[in-house]
Design a protein around this motif. Structure first.
Motif, PDB file in Angstrom:
ATOM      1  N   ILE A 242       0.845  -1.197   0.000  1.00 39.97           N
ATOM      2  CA  ILE A 242       0.000   0.000   0.000  1.00 39.97           C
ATOM      3  C   ILE A 242       0.879   1.246   0.000  1.00 39.97           C
ATOM      4  CG2 ILE A 242      -1.770   1.298   1.225  1.00 39.97           C
ATOM      5  CD1 ILE A 242      -2.744  -1.263   2.449  1.00 39.97           C
ATOM      6  N   THR A 243       0.661   2.114  -0.983  1.00 33.84           N
ATOM      7  CA  THR A 243       1.346   3.402  -1.049  1.00 33.84           C
ATOM      8  C   THR A 243       0.410   4.473  -0.494  1.00 33.84           C
ATOM      9  OG1 THR A 243       2.572   2.735  -3.024  1.00 33.84           O
ATOM     10  CG2 THR A 243       2.445   5.093  -2.556  1.00 33.84           C
ATOM     11  N   PHE A 244       0.908   5.285   0.446  1.00 39.22           N
ATOM     12  CA  PHE A 244       0.064   6.282   1.096  1.00 39.22           C
ATOM     13  C   PHE A 244       0.152   7.630   0.377  1.00 39.22           C
ATOM     14  CE2 PHE A 244       0.444   3.059   4.247  1.00 39.22           C
ATOM     15  CZ  PHE A 244      -0.763   3.092   4.920  1.00 39.22           C
ATOM     16  N   ASN A 245      -1.018   8.179   0.112  1.00 39.53           N
ATOM     17  CA  ASN A 245      -1.139   9.485  -0.541  1.00 39.53           C
ATOM     18  C   ASN A 245      -1.759  10.438   0.477  1.00 39.53           C
ATOM     19  OD1 ASN A 245      -1.820  11.721  -2.056  1.00 39.53           O
ATOM     20  ND2 ASN A 245      -2.509  10.556  -3.825  1.00 39.53           N
ATOM     21  N   ILE A 246      -0.940  11.331   1.023  1.00 41.07           N
ATOM     22  CA  ILE A 246      -1.404  12.220   2.095  1.00 41.07           C
ATOM     23  C   ILE A 246      -1.693  13.598   1.523  1.00 41.07           C
ATOM     24  CG2 ILE A 246      -0.821  13.252   4.314  1.00 41.07           C
ATOM     25  CD1 ILE A 246       0.939  10.824   4.843  1.00 41.07           C
ATOM     26  N   ALA A 247      -2.921  14.030   1.663  1.00 36.51           N
ATOM     27  CA  ALA A 247      -3.369  15.300   1.093  1.00 36.51           C
ATOM     28  C   ALA A 247      -2.794  16.493   1.856  1.00 36.51           C
ATOM     29  CB  ALA A 247      -4.894  15.364   1.104  1.00 36.51           C
ATOM     30  N   ASP A 248      -2.703  17.628   1.174  1.00 35.46           N
ATOM     31  CA  ASP A 248      -2.250  18.864   1.817  1.00 35.46           C
ATOM     32  C   ASP A 248      -3.275  19.335   2.838  1.00 35.46           C
ATOM     33  OD1 ASP A 248       0.023  18.920   0.254  1.00 35.46           O
ATOM     34  OD2 ASP A 248      -0.891  20.155  -1.307  1.00 35.46           O
ATOM     35  N   ASP A 249      -2.805  20.053   3.839  1.00 39.77           N
ATOM     36  CA  ASP A 249      -3.676  20.629   4.868  1.00 39.77           C
ATOM     37  C   ASP A 249      -3.750  22.138   4.650  1.00 39.77           C
ATOM     38  OD1 ASP A 249      -4.911  19.964   7.762  1.00 39.77           O
ATOM     39  OD2 ASP A 249      -3.887  21.896   7.861  1.00 39.77           O
ATOM     40  N   PRO A 250      -4.926  22.744   4.826  1.00 40.81           N
ATOM     41  CA  PRO A 250      -5.056  24.186   4.565  1.00 40.81           C
ATOM     42  C   PRO A 250      -4.276  25.079   5.534  1.00 40.81           C
ATOM     43  CG  PRO A 250      -7.079  23.303   5.531  1.00 40.81           C
ATOM     44  CD  PRO A 250      -6.223  22.130   5.186  1.00 40.81           C
ATOM     45  N   LYS A 251      -3.946  24.587   6.724  1.00 37.97           N
ATOM     46  CA  LYS A 251      -3.291  25.431   7.725  1.00 37.97           C
ATOM     47  C   LYS A 251      -1.825  25.067   7.966  1.00 37.97           C
ATOM     48  CE  LYS A 251      -7.415  26.709  10.339  1.00 37.97           C
ATOM     49  NZ  LYS A 251      -8.066  26.708  11.685  1.00 37.97           N
ATOM     50  N   PHE A 252      -1.484  23.809   7.733  1.00 41.38           N
ATOM     51  CA  PHE A 252      -0.135  23.354   8.055  1.00 41.38           C
ATOM     52  C   PHE A 252       0.525  22.713   6.843  1.00 41.38           C
ATOM     53  CE2 PHE A 252      -2.512  23.275  12.003  1.00 41.38           C
ATOM     54  CZ  PHE A 252      -1.643  23.885  12.914  1.00 41.38           C
ATOM     55  N   LYS A 253       1.813  22.992   6.700  1.00 38.82           N
ATOM     56  CA  LYS A 253       2.627  22.339   5.689  1.00 38.82           C
ATOM     57  C   LYS A 253       3.600  21.397   6.402  1.00 38.82           C
ATOM     58  CE  LYS A 253       0.922  24.619   2.195  1.00 38.82           C
ATOM     59  NZ  LYS A 253       0.082  23.929   1.181  1.00 38.82           N
TER      60      LYS A 253
END
Length: 333
Positions: free
Chosen positions: A228-239
């Protein structure tokens, strides 16, 4: 699928030490991280390639298999078994994978495809001659009903040996907040439900292996594995960059000039910070242990870096304008 040179991907020599592998990966990960290249698709692709290369070369066992079998390192056991026995077998087909739980009934897997041999080379597999090469392929894909070879000799029974099943590949989407905490999810793989624990601090592009969750083996052999390859989405407040987090926080002009306190948001709640008098725009402060959890190191966290942006007041009253004008005059004296 074209051969992927993981050493070239990381820009290192094949004889590079493990420390050199880590150093090269960290340098490139910082350069091509999606958070620092939000609209650059090429950088995003490069970042995924870097993570894939690091996943293999940073693991001594996987690296050894890759050095011998190239991109087919995951099937090294099958190759070794074939080279030892010269027997026949048949690999399972592709599976269908779906997820459930935290996605409102949606499917968190995308781009699923089973592994395979079609149209690819076999890396460092060593064959003594044309006859061995032919025997190897017939042992993988079968020879109809135990038929004869070109030399007329009778082959052994198709069911005489056990073979591991085919590996599956899948992608799982998470939010940054999902990746922040250890949690469980239930996946459905070929109508079979699998409950997995996802450790806090999982990285974008990281691959984990679920042993025995791939295609069924042939002739009673072990199942393949699910990667399983994890795709983590961007967060609007934190990078996020590795284990550190970055965020902007707005300061009003008066607090920036005179000093005081402000409340900032972190991933685990709000904290109050003291503001020194004369704080400049774009001043950066570090909050130790307020960043992202370190993968599989309980209790360890990166840092949170806050950048202050000073807000200039607008729509001033006449009284405020007069006061600012007086300050301006005082500043020129």
């Amino acid at each position: 699928m074209a051969f992927i040179d993981y050493y070239k991907t990381l820009g290192i020599d094949k004889k590079a030490s493990q420390d050199e592998v880590k150093k090269a990966y960290r340098k490139l990960a910082r350069k091509y991280h999606p958070d620092l290249n939000p609209n650059d698709k090429e950088a995003h692709t490069k970042f995924q390639q870097i993570n894939e290369a690091n996943e293999v070369l940073n693991d001594p066992d996987k690296r050894k298999k890759y050095d011998e079998y190239g991109e087919h390192w995951r099937n090294a056991e099958q190759f070794e078994q074939q080279k030892r026995s010269g027997g026949q077998g048949q690999y399972g087909g592709q599976g269908q994978t779906s997820g459930q739980g935290q996605y409102g009934g949606g499917n968190p897997f995308e781009g699923f495809a089973g592994g395979g041999f079609g149209g690819t080379d076999f890396g460092g597999a060593d064959f003594g001659g044309a006859g061995d090469y032919s025997d190897f392929f017939e042992s993988l894909f079968g020879n109809a009903a135990g038929g004869r070879t070109q030399g007329g000799s009778q082959r052994g029974s198709q069911g005489s040996r056990k073979y591991k099943g085919q590996d599956y590949q899948a992608e799982l989407k998470l939010s940054l907040r999902d990746a922040y905490t250890t949690h469980k999810q239930t996946l459905t793989v070929n109508s079979k439900q699998i409950r997995i624990t996802i450790p806090a601090g999982i990285a974008h592009g990281q691959v984990i292996k679920l042993g025995g969750q791939g295609s069924p083996g042939a002739n009673g052999g072990p199942n393949g594995d699910l990667y399983i390859t994890f795709n983590i989405a961007d967060d609007p407040k934190f990078k996020r960059l590795n284990d550190d987090l970055y965020s902007n926080h707005e300061l009003d002009l008066y607090t920036a000039v005179l000093g005081g306190e402000t409340t900032v948001e972190t991933f685990d709640g709000k904290v109050k910070l003291k503001i020194a008098p004369g704080t400049q725009n774009n001043t950066k402060v570090r909050l130790k242990n307020k960043g992202f959890p370190v993968y599989k190191k309980e209790g360890e966290f990166g840092s949170l870096y806050i950048t202050y942006t000073v807000k200039i007041p607008t729509e001033l009253s006449d009284k405020e304008k007069d006061l600012f004008t007086e300050l301006q005059k005082l500043n020129k004296r």
